[in-house]
Design an enzyme around this catalytic site. Structure first.
Site, PDB file in Angstrom:
ATOM      1  CD  GLU A 236     -88.226  27.464  17.770  1.00 57.36           C
ATOM      2  OE1 GLU A 236     -88.014  27.613  18.959  1.00 57.36           O
ATOM      3  OE2 GLU A 236     -88.224  26.360  17.221  1.00 57.36           O
TER       4      GLU A 236
ATOM      5  CB  CYS B 193     -88.123  23.225   8.916  1.00 57.27           C
ATOM      6  SG  CYS B 193     -89.265  22.562  10.139  1.00 57.27           S
TER       7      CYS B 193
ATOM      8  CB  CYS C 105     -98.741  22.631  18.844  1.00 61.45           C
ATOM      9  SG  CYS C 105     -99.496  21.261  17.926  1.00 61.45           S
TER      10      CYS C 105
ATOM     11  CB  CYS D 123     -96.927  15.356  20.664  1.00 61.90           C
ATOM     12  SG  CYS D 123     -98.057  15.161  19.275  1.00 61.90           S
TER      13      CYS D 123
ATOM     14  CB  CYS E 191     -93.705  17.938  20.742  1.00 62.04           C
ATOM     15  SG  CYS E 191     -93.557  19.316  19.589  1.00 62.04           S
TER      16      CYS E 191
ATOM     17  CB  CYS F 188     -90.545  21.959  16.101  1.00 61.25           C
ATOM     18  SG  CYS F 188     -90.848  20.226  16.499  1.00 61.25           S
TER      19      CYS F 188
HETATM   20  N1  SAH Z   1     -97.853  18.740  14.100  1.00 63.38           N
HETATM   21  C1  SAH Z   1     -97.117  18.102  13.044  1.00 63.38           C
HETATM   22  C2  SAH Z   1     -95.737  18.725  12.847  1.00 63.38           C
HETATM   23  C3  SAH Z   1     -94.873  18.505  14.044  1.00 63.38           C
HETATM   24  S1  SAH Z   1     -93.120  18.625  13.920  1.00 63.38           S
HETATM   25  C4  SAH Z   1     -96.988  16.614  13.320  1.00 63.38           C
HETATM   26  O1  SAH Z   1     -97.382  16.176  14.401  1.00 63.38           O
HETATM   27  O2  SAH Z   1     -96.523  15.896  12.444  1.00 63.38           O
HETATM   28  C5  SAH Z   1     -92.579  17.292  12.916  1.00 63.38           C
HETATM   29  C6  SAH Z   1     -92.196  15.998  13.638  1.00 63.38           C
HETATM   30  O3  SAH Z   1     -91.247  16.206  14.695  1.00 63.38           O
HETATM   31  C7  SAH Z   1     -93.399  15.291  14.244  1.00 63.38           C
HETATM   32  O4  SAH Z   1     -93.372  13.940  13.872  1.00 63.38           O
HETATM   33  C8  SAH Z   1     -93.139  15.469  15.718  1.00 63.38           C
HETATM   34  O5  SAH Z   1     -93.785  14.486  16.481  1.00 63.38           O
HETATM   35  C9  SAH Z   1     -91.628  15.397  15.783  1.00 63.38           C
HETATM   36  N2  SAH Z   1     -91.059  15.896  17.050  1.00 63.38           N
HETATM   37  C10 SAH Z   1     -91.590  16.799  17.903  1.00 63.38           C
HETATM   38  N3  SAH Z   1     -90.781  16.968  18.977  1.00 63.38           N
HETATM   39  C11 SAH Z   1     -89.716  16.170  18.800  1.00 63.38           C
HETATM   40  C12 SAH Z   1     -88.548  15.886  19.579  1.00 63.38           C
HETATM   41  N4  SAH Z   1     -88.317  16.488  20.725  1.00 63.38           N
HETATM   42  N5  SAH Z   1     -87.648  14.990  19.074  1.00 63.38           N
HETATM   43  C13 SAH Z   1     -87.876  14.383  17.892  1.00 63.38           C
HETATM   44  N6  SAH Z   1     -88.950  14.622  17.114  1.00 63.38           N
HETATM   45  C14 SAH Z   1     -89.884  15.488  17.566  1.00 63.38           C
END
Ligand code: SAH
Length: 365
Positions: free
Chosen positions: A112, A125, A132, A136, A139, A355
């Site tokens: 995406e 973005c 990934c 986390c 996510c 994401c």
């Molecule tokens: N791998 C990178 C990029 C991830 S996306 C990182 O960890 O920073 C960017 C941000 O969106 C990250 O801080 C991630 O933790 C957050 N994120 C992921 N899923 C989310 C969700 N469901 N709601 C809010 N933020 C989210």
């Protein structure tokens, strides 16, 4: 279970289309293929610059569009290269101007990317990996692990696909590498793509307007600091003590906050620019005033901006959005401690612009 710190070596990108025999090389791969081809065709090397201008600045969608190139060159390019290796599997638009593309890659994988409109800003973005490996727990991108790294060409193609959504009078102004994947686990392919993005003969987006968001991989942060400290770094914290952070960000188990913060400080020294720390607020989990106090103490006197992101719910996951009240209290504690903080406004929520969400929906369908 998770890849080593710098990630890159253990996870290859899919073989470039060139290596697959039947498929045609991608013109956006920065692998020298085009230069060698031009030489074989008896064409001057500067044609590569002209082609690049057509792709990035003049937004050509086909080689036939490159009208000031000799006809036989255009025909040859069309035979031996392709501009697009992805197809648009879904294009969604939200009322606030946010547009999201679900792209099908040549091997059937899906990623995406998103265009956000905010005043004069046209921020994109982009994703860096399919899936990934960081795990986390809130996510959508990492629920099924990592499948592969994106190639440099696939990263650039997202930028061109999104640029094609703009009228000719508008340009992309900012890039955030906050889509699917952990960008610092794919630096080998990401850095050449960002180099083209900032090149005046590429997209001409200054480094300061390019943000790389990381879960916090110290060795890779150090590599970025050594090679290219001009990018804006955002470090995802989500908790200010190790036990909770390891629960939310499992890769933290083998790293720890002390190392993450030390690497962030080294990046700050190398770049001289304020760092951003991201903190996803999960209702009842990491959103208490005590959590905010711990975060303020962890940041101490650092020149930092905290980006608070209210959890965007993901189908099938049990996490809750923070209540308005707890969100306000969390922000108050930080502000009173003198921390610079901003809440990331939610854009495109109705098109599942967070994401990994759209890709998951498609796969569940
Ligand atoms: N791998 C990178 C990029 C991830 S996306 C990182 O960890 O920073 C960017 C941000 O969106 C990250 O801080 C991630 O933790 C957050 N994120 C992921 N899923 C989310 C969700 N469901 N709601 C809010 N933020 C989210």
């Amino acid at each position: 279970m998770y890849p080593a710190d710098s990630g890159d070596a253990s996870l290859a990108a899919a073989p470039p289309p060139a290596a697959q025999g039947a498929t045609v090389p991608h013109i956006l791969e920065q692998d020298g293929h085009l230069g060698a081809w031009l030489e074989r065709q008896g064409q001057p090397a500067w044609r590569a610059r002209a082609i690049r201008r057509w792709l990035f600045e003049r937004r050509a969608a086909t080689f036939a569009d490159m009208t000031d190139l000799p006809k036989d060159l255009r025909t040859g390019l069309d035979r031996d290269f392709r501009i697009w290796t992805t197809s648009i599997a879904r294009h969604s638009k939200a009322d606030d101007g946010t547009e999201k593309l679900l792209l099908a890659l040549h091997d059937g994988q899906r990623i995406e990317c998103v265009l956000l409109r905010d005043g004069d800003r046209r921020t994109v973005c982009i994703s860096s990996q399919v899936g990934c490996a960081m795990g986390c727990v809130f996510c959508a991108s990492g629920l099924d692990g990592v499948i592969r790294n994106l190639t440099t060409g696939e990263i650039l193609e997202q930028l061109l696909r999104l640029q094609q959504l703009l009228p000719a009078t508008e340009r992309l102004s900012h890039i955030v590498v906050m889509g699917m994947g952990e960008p610092l686990a794919n630096l080998d392919r990401l850095l050449p793509a960002l180099a083209v993005a900032q090149d005046p003969e590429g997209l001409g987006i200054s480094q300061r307007r390019i943000t790389v968001s990381t879960v916090g991989l110290p060795a890779a942060i150090d590599r970025l600091a050594a090679e290219n400290p001009g990018y804006h770094l955002a470090v995802s914290l989500h908790a200010a003590e190790d036990q909770l952070r390891t629960r939310l960000v499992p890769v933290n188990k083998s790293i720890g906050l002390v190392e993450v913060m030390a690497a962030a400080d080294r990046y700050w020294e190398a770049s001289g620019r304020r760092l951003t720390f991201e903190y996803v607020l999960l209702g009842g989990v990491n959103d208490s005033p005590e959590d905010a106090g711990r975060l303020a103490r962890l940041l101490g006197r650092r020149a930092a901006l905290v980006n608070v992101i209210p959890y965007n719910s993901v189908a099938g996951l049990e996490w809750r959005e923070p209540s308005k009240g707890s969100q306000e209290r969390f922000l108050d504690v930080l502000r009173q401690a003198g921390v610079n903080v901003q809440v990331r406004r939610r854009k495109g929520a109705r098109i599942d612009a967070a994401c990994g969400q759209l890709r998951r929906l498609e796969r569940q369908a």
